[in-house]
Design an enzyme around this catalytic site. Sequence first.
Site: not given
Ligand code: BG6
Length: 299
Positions: A75, A93, A98, A167, A212, A271
């Site tokens: 994170r 997601q 990653r 990101h 977002d 991003e």
């Molecule tokens: C952003 C998305 O790029 O990443 C968000 O637009 C998302 O919707 C955020 O919550 C974080 O994503 P993750 O999977 O790292 O928690």
Amino acid sequence: MANGKTEGNLEIANPGKVTFLEGRGELPMMEVSTAWSTAEIYLQGAHVTHFRKKNEPPLLFLSQCSRFAAGQPIRGGIPVVFPWFGPREGMNQHGFARLKEWELKEFAPAPDGSVSLRFRLPETPEGAAFPSCTVEYVVTINDALQLELAVTNNSKTEEFVFENCLHTYFEVGDVRDVSIKGLKGITYLDKVENFARKSETDDAIRISSEVDRIYLNTADATEILDPRLARKIRVEKHASLSTVVWNPWIAKAQQMPDFGNEEFERMICVESGNVSSNQIRLPPGESSRLKVKLSSSAM
Ligand code: BG6
């Protein structure tokens, strides 16, 4: 020394230096120092977790609550999002890049003191669902941080359709005081309002609630003005048509197990990539190269 080896601890002649270490969670990582800056990169995700210019606060935000565990996303820093952005049914997601340990293929200190590291995404079971491709990521460290994600479609017949995104989590003094410039007039999808299509009216975007947004069809550079840290960050990009702006704000921050409740104040994600209707359709045999340069100066 022109080129480095990929095993063992190796010091490169002044001023560029790469040190191989066991990082947090015992994950392999590299510390890089140059005459201008320091950086840290984990093999998992080819994830840049730290970049700091001398006499400046860190450029990248990294959560104090981040997981550092095999197969879990980190994170903060710069997650490499590929080959899809956002959720996908039955899958993780933001794709699998990653979450995988990348291979370090080469690191090369340049005569000007820069250090470049070239990573390659290994073949993975998840990748079998896509046309055969080579994915490389080059991170160059000097007084700025330069990133290049190159995808080559090795198929002779099949188009490769994918999304990519670097990101990037930036460290800021207080997100409420930050302005983001360079997106005026751009159409965006507002994910907080069920992907409502809107047009940016502000010269300088201010953050005072969850944000977002996917800004579409914009190749422009953006700037993050941060009066608290007296710093201007510039995000320049090439072969990127989308810019995503994200801050989870209070309620989302509380729901995220790997993010502190108050940490939303100290970060903003801006991003660079190609997502949603800007996804890439790569013909057989061709390559796409997403390039991003992150630089900063006092203001
Ligand atoms: C952003 C998305 O790029 O990443 C968000 O637009 C998302 O919707 C955020 O919550 C974080 O994503 P993750 O999977 O790292 O928690």
